[in-house]
Motif scaffolding. Structure first.
Motif, PDB file in Angstrom:
ATOM      1  N   SER A 123       5.169  -7.589  -0.564  1.00 29.08           N
ATOM      2  CA  SER A 123       3.707  -7.599  -0.583  1.00 29.08           C
ATOM      3  C   SER A 123       3.180  -6.961  -1.855  1.00 29.08           C
ATOM      4  O   SER A 123       2.214  -7.448  -2.468  1.00 29.08           O
ATOM      5  N   TRP A 124       3.835  -5.888  -2.294  1.00 29.92           N
ATOM      6  CA  TRP A 124       3.403  -5.230  -3.526  1.00 29.92           C
ATOM      7  C   TRP A 124       3.866  -5.990  -4.759  1.00 29.92           C
ATOM      8  O   TRP A 124       3.201  -5.945  -5.803  1.00 29.92           O
ATOM      9  N   VAL A 125       4.961  -6.694  -4.671  1.00 29.49           N
ATOM     10  CA  VAL A 125       5.358  -7.574  -5.774  1.00 29.49           C
ATOM     11  C   VAL A 125       4.250  -8.593  -6.047  1.00 29.49           C
ATOM     12  O   VAL A 125       3.876  -8.849  -7.199  1.00 29.49           O
ATOM     13  N   ASN A 126       3.719  -9.175  -4.978  1.00 29.46           N
ATOM     14  CA  ASN A 126       2.662 -10.181  -5.118  1.00 29.46           C
ATOM     15  C   ASN A 126       1.380  -9.583  -5.680  1.00 29.46           C
ATOM     16  O   ASN A 126       0.620 -10.270  -6.375  1.00 29.46           O
ATOM     17  N   ALA A 127       1.139  -8.311  -5.398  1.00 25.46           N
ATOM     18  CA  ALA A 127      -0.113  -7.678  -5.822  1.00 25.46           C
ATOM     19  C   ALA A 127      -0.059  -7.158  -7.253  1.00 25.46           C
ATOM     20  O   ALA A 127      -1.056  -7.236  -7.989  1.00 25.46           O
ATOM     21  N   LEU A 128       1.086  -6.623  -7.669  1.00 26.03           N
ATOM     22  CA  LEU A 128       1.178  -5.914  -8.941  1.00 26.03           C
ATOM     23  C   LEU A 128       1.468  -6.862 -10.105  1.00 26.03           C
ATOM     24  O   LEU A 128       2.511  -6.794 -10.756  1.00 26.03           O
ATOM     25  N   THR A 129       0.518  -7.732 -10.364  1.00 29.08           N
ATOM     26  CA  THR A 129       0.588  -8.627 -11.515  1.00 29.08           C
ATOM     27  C   THR A 129      -0.597  -8.343 -12.423  1.00 29.08           C
ATOM     28  O   THR A 129      -1.626  -7.819 -11.987  1.00 29.08           O
ATOM     29  N   ALA A 130      -0.445  -8.705 -13.688  1.00 22.10           N
ATOM     30  CA  ALA A 130      -1.546  -8.494 -14.632  1.00 22.10           C
ATOM     31  C   ALA A 130      -2.796  -9.231 -14.178  1.00 22.10           C
ATOM     32  O   ALA A 130      -3.915  -8.700 -14.252  1.00 22.10           O
ATOM     33  N   GLU A 131      -2.614 -10.446 -13.680  1.00 20.36           N
ATOM     34  CA  GLU A 131      -3.761 -11.241 -13.236  1.00 20.36           C
ATOM     35  C   GLU A 131      -4.504 -10.560 -12.092  1.00 20.36           C
ATOM     36  O   GLU A 131      -5.741 -10.464 -12.113  1.00 20.36           O
ATOM     37  N   ASN A 132      -3.778 -10.075 -11.098  1.00 21.27           N
ATOM     38  CA  ASN A 132      -4.414  -9.425  -9.954  1.00 21.27           C
ATOM     39  C   ASN A 132      -5.085  -8.114 -10.340  1.00 21.27           C
ATOM     40  O   ASN A 132      -6.203  -7.811  -9.890  1.00 21.27           O
ATOM     41  N   LEU A 133      -4.415  -7.324 -11.142  1.00 18.58           N
ATOM     42  CA  LEU A 133      -4.990  -6.044 -11.548  1.00 18.58           C
ATOM     43  C   LEU A 133      -6.256  -6.253 -12.365  1.00 18.58           C
ATOM     44  O   LEU A 133      -7.262  -5.552 -12.183  1.00 18.58           O
ATOM     45  N   ASP A 134      -6.229  -7.223 -13.266  1.00 15.82           N
ATOM     46  CA  ASP A 134      -7.418  -7.497 -14.084  1.00 15.82           C
ATOM     47  C   ASP A 134      -8.570  -8.006 -13.226  1.00 15.82           C
ATOM     48  O   ASP A 134      -9.728  -7.589 -13.406  1.00 15.82           O
ATOM     49  N   LYS A 135      -8.272  -8.912 -12.305  1.00 17.84           N
ATOM     50  CA  LYS A 135      -9.317  -9.457 -11.437  1.00 17.84           C
ATOM     51  C   LYS A 135      -9.937  -8.364 -10.582  1.00 17.84           C
ATOM     52  O   LYS A 135     -11.166  -8.329 -10.384  1.00 17.84           O
ATOM     53  N   TRP A 136      -9.106  -7.462 -10.077  1.00 18.52           N
ATOM     54  CA  TRP A 136      -9.568  -6.371  -9.219  1.00 18.52           C
ATOM     55  C   TRP A 136     -10.514  -5.440  -9.967  1.00 18.52           C
ATOM     56  O   TRP A 136     -11.562  -5.035  -9.452  1.00 18.52           O
ATOM     57  N   LEU A 137     -10.159  -5.101 -11.195  1.00 13.03           N
ATOM     58  CA  LEU A 137     -10.860  -4.030 -11.908  1.00 13.03           C
ATOM     59  C   LEU A 137     -11.944  -4.523 -12.854  1.00 13.03           C
ATOM     60  O   LEU A 137     -12.643  -3.698 -13.464  1.00 13.03           O
ATOM     61  N   GLU A 138     -12.116  -5.837 -12.985  1.00 13.65           N
ATOM     62  CA  GLU A 138     -12.987  -6.355 -14.034  1.00 13.65           C
ATOM     63  C   GLU A 138     -14.448  -5.953 -13.864  1.00 13.65           C
ATOM     64  O   GLU A 138     -15.200  -5.896 -14.852  1.00 13.65           O
ATOM     65  N   ASN A 139     -14.884  -5.661 -12.656  1.00 12.64           N
ATOM     66  CA  ASN A 139     -16.298  -5.336 -12.431  1.00 12.64           C
ATOM     67  C   ASN A 139     -16.586  -3.834 -12.404  1.00 12.64           C
ATOM     68  O   ASN A 139     -17.703  -3.424 -12.072  1.00 12.64           O
ATOM     69  N   TYR A 140     -15.576  -3.024 -12.722  1.00 13.32           N
ATOM     70  CA  TYR A 140     -15.759  -1.572 -12.750  1.00 13.32           C
ATOM     71  C   TYR A 140     -15.751  -1.072 -14.200  1.00 13.32           C
ATOM     72  O   TYR A 140     -15.070  -1.637 -15.063  1.00 13.32           O
ATOM     73  N   THR A 141     -16.481  -0.003 -14.440  1.00 16.27           N
ATOM     74  CA  THR A 141     -16.421   0.687 -15.733  1.00 16.27           C
ATOM     75  C   THR A 141     -15.615   1.963 -15.528  1.00 16.27           C
ATOM     76  O   THR A 141     -16.070   2.901 -14.865  1.00 16.27           O
ATOM     77  N   ILE A 142     -14.429   1.986 -16.077  1.00 15.45           N
ATOM     78  CA  ILE A 142     -13.493   3.080 -15.827  1.00 15.45           C
ATOM     79  C   ILE A 142     -13.362   3.940 -17.084  1.00 15.45           C
ATOM     80  O   ILE A 142     -13.041   3.436 -18.165  1.00 15.45           O
ATOM     81  N   ASP A 143     -13.612   5.213 -16.923  1.00 14.53           N
ATOM     82  CA  ASP A 143     -13.585   6.166 -18.027  1.00 14.53           C
ATOM     83  C   ASP A 143     -12.496   7.203 -17.761  1.00 14.53           C
ATOM     84  O   ASP A 143     -12.528   7.902 -16.749  1.00 14.53           O
TER      85      ASP A 143
END
Length: 352
Positions: A66-86
């Motif tokens: 389940s974590w193999v499927n989640a931990l991809t560059a595509e998924n991480l980018d899609k997840w975080l794209e709407n946040y401003t992280i400092d």
């Protein structure tokens, strides 16, 4: 350390985990730090059941994949794209983890580090080896994480915020103990399925996955069925036979025998197929090996009921009957942006 570097470390972890599956574990020499970690992780998976009797290799491998499927560059980018992280003002976030299913607290762990914060983890006695091992791998591929990850079995101290998961009883303790800190306190939740009688056999078999995965111990496991009046459970039980081998697992069988005996001594009416019972009950939380059911009159009335009782429900399985329905067989495959209790963990972490 930057967000890009942190994401890269978790992507490497995903590549490492991708080598391990129940039927085809295969070493990839291109994976970083394999010589140090590969064999030891196989040993840990094989020993997990001795640490926690519910953590069979099958269940641990499922959690890993389940974590193999989640931990991809595509998924991480899609997840975080709407946040401003400092990353300029890191805080220390304490995590009090549950231990009901393998790696159940990994999403919180991931969220804390991706937001640039430091994580202080109090592991559960029921799951105290898997996350520390993966932490060591992350530090090996990204040494900058060494001073950002602390794991303890003792009391949490010196933290700025906390995310704690437990039962309704322990939640009251958490709410008192952490009252002066920003917090997310998670309580008991269960998942439900809405049936109409028109489900296909494949959908009902998928529902069995939602019921039996992790032996029903997770908050995303379906423990409650809503069915129309006059519903015939014949097709449901036929589909459940796909999972009949679960009774050969001693801990599950002991729970089945015990809970069935308690129900019968209480003179409850049951439906039984020799490895699970279903019982009419208004509660959402059924014991291991049992599923509760409740009749509904109309879909509109049921939707209103579910909205009223939303704080008891983690997710709902149906054929798009509710707005946020999950497809049959998919409750244990959440996306990174499917937050527990519908509380946006990333927004919380960015607000502290």
């Amino acid at each position: 350390m930057t967000l890009t570097e942190t994401k890269k470390a978790f992507i490497e972890l995903g590549k490492f985990l991708s080598q391990f599956s129940e039927n085809n574990t295969l070493k990839d020499n291109a994976v970083l730090r394999n010589d140090t970690f590969f064999d030891d992780f196989i040993t840990l998976i094989e020993r997990s059941q001795s640490h926690n009797g519910w953590f069979t290799p099958e269940q641990v491998y499922f959690a890993i994949q389940s974590w193999v499927n989640a931990l991809t560059a595509e998924n991480l980018d899609k997840w975080l794209e709407n946040y401003t992280i400092d990353y300029n003002n890191p805080k220390t976030v304490g995590l009090v983890l549950a231990g009901n299913i393998p790696l159940v607290g990994f999403h919180d762990f991931l969220s804390v580090l991706l937001t640039g914060n430091n994580v202080l983890v109090k592991v559960s006695s029921n799951d105290k080896y898997l996350l520390p091992f993966l932490s060591k791998y992350l530090i090996a591929v990204a040494p900058q994480l060494d001073n950002k990850i602390t794991i303890t079995e003792g009391k949490l101290e010196n933290f700025d915020a906390v995310i704690a998961t437990g039962s309704n009883n322990t939640a009251r303790y958490f709410e008192y103990y952490f009252k002066d800190k920003p917090s997310i306190i998670r309580k008991n939740r269960n998942s439900a399925a809405i049936l109409t009688g028109n489900e296909s056999k494949e959908e009902l078999v998928g529902l069995g996955e939602d019921i039996f995965r992790y032996f029903g111990l997770g908050c995303r496991n379906v423990s409650k069925l809503f069915v129309p009046k006059g519903y015939d459970f014949k097709n449901f039980f036929e589909a459940m036979y796909t999972y009949g081998d679960v009774i050969h697992y001693e801990k599950y069988a002991n729970n089945y025998d015990y809970n069935k005996a308690v129900f019968l001594m209480s003179k409850f009416e049951l439906l039984d197929n020799e490895f699970m019972t279903i019982k009419e009950d208004t509660s959402y939380s059924s014991p291991i090996s049992s599923v509760f059911y409740e009749y509904y009159d109309t879909i509109d009335a049921l939707k209103e009921k579910l909205n009223t009782e939303a704080e008891q429900i983690q997710c709902v399985v149906s054929n798009n009957i509710t707005d946020s329905s999950i497809a049959f067989g998919q409750t244990q495959q959440p996306e990174l942006w499917d937050y527990a209790d519908n509380v946006d963990t990333i927004s919380f972490l960015l607000s502290i």
